[in-house]
Scaffold this active site. Structure first.
Site, PDB file in Angstrom:
ATOM      1  N   GLU A  11      -5.569   6.481   2.875  1.00 17.46           N
ATOM      2  CA  GLU A  11      -6.423   5.432   3.411  1.00 17.46           C
ATOM      3  C   GLU A  11      -7.879   5.890   3.553  1.00 17.46           C
ATOM      4  OE1 GLU A  11      -3.317   3.132   6.371  1.00 17.46           O
ATOM      5  OE2 GLU A  11      -4.203   5.026   7.027  1.00 17.46           O
ATOM      6  N   ASP A 185       0.645  -6.252   4.262  1.00 17.97           N
ATOM      7  CA  ASP A 185       1.744  -7.173   3.972  1.00 17.97           C
ATOM      8  C   ASP A 185       1.979  -8.037   5.196  1.00 17.97           C
ATOM      9  OD1 ASP A 185       4.381  -5.883   5.484  1.00 17.97           O
ATOM     10  OD2 ASP A 185       2.884  -4.398   4.894  1.00 17.97           O
TER      11      ASP A 185
END
Length: 216
Positions: A11, A185
């Site tokens: 990330e 998601d």
């Protein structure tokens, strides 16, 4: 010094490279820094997150903590790729209601932790400001959302496994704490999760760098 903290190296890898940081610790703790900013990769989970942030705050002089990274969501109004500024941070598995505490409240601690949003909104404007709930459970089904997240008195839209630990540790050390999440998601909304996570995280890393350039 400003501290950027997150669970996964993927990330933050583009940001670590861009800011030309030096790795200063690489055994139990993965820490990069220069003279003005520090990045820490804590790994996944509440204990890892609390232990590593506490370690840093006892060893280094930190004025502001920013948790930035990817997170799931249980809010149908959100979609994959949405960037969310976090308002309140909850624990979705603490249950001391038998003693009169709110669901999600650790005994003798606040019901939730409110983040420092001003430091962020002075530099970036956000359309989406939501609450987050954390636990050591990877919540991936609507049954789990109903069993854990929906018991919280307030609406929690974003889900992860670290943020509450960062928030409570920052509270105990009296440090400013801000959170930005990119939705990876949405639980129960398969048509919103078009890009597989291994590819999505590469996109998210570049988006995180864009935001950190503005913030830092």
């Amino acid at each position: 010094m400003k501290l950027i903290i997150g669970a996964m190296h993927e990330e933050l890898q583009d940001s670590i490279a861009y800011f030309n940081l030096t790795k200063v610790e690489n055994e139990k703790f993965l820490i990069y820094k220069n003279d003005e900013i520090m990045f820490c990769i804590t790994g996944v989970g509440l204990v890892n997150s609390a232990a590593q942030l506490a370690y840093i705050l006892t060893k280094y002089e930190i004025e502001w903590i920013i948790n930035i990274g990817t997170s799931g969501s249980c809010d149908d109004s959100l979609k994959q790729g949405d960037v969310v500024l976090i308002d309140k941070v909850y624990n979705s598995v603490a249950d001391a209601t038998a003693f009169g505490y709110a669901y999600g409240q650790v005994p003798r601690m606040p019901k939730y932790y409110e983040t420092n949003k001003t430091n962020i909104t002075n530099k970036i404007q956000f359309e989406k400001i939501k609450n987050i709930a954390s636990s050591d459970i990877f919540i991936h089904s609507l049954d789990q959302v109903n069993l854990f997240v929906n018991k919280i008195e307030d609406k929690a839209s974003v889900l992860d496994m670290e943020c509450f630990a960062y928030a409570q540790t920052a509270y105990l050390f009296d440090k400013a704490f801000s959170v930005i999440k990119i939705v990876s998601d949405v639980v129960g909304k398969t048509d919103a999760n078009n890009i597989q996570f291994n590819e999505f995280i590469k996109i998210a890393s570049k988006e995180i760098l864009k935001m950190l350039k503005k913030i830092l």
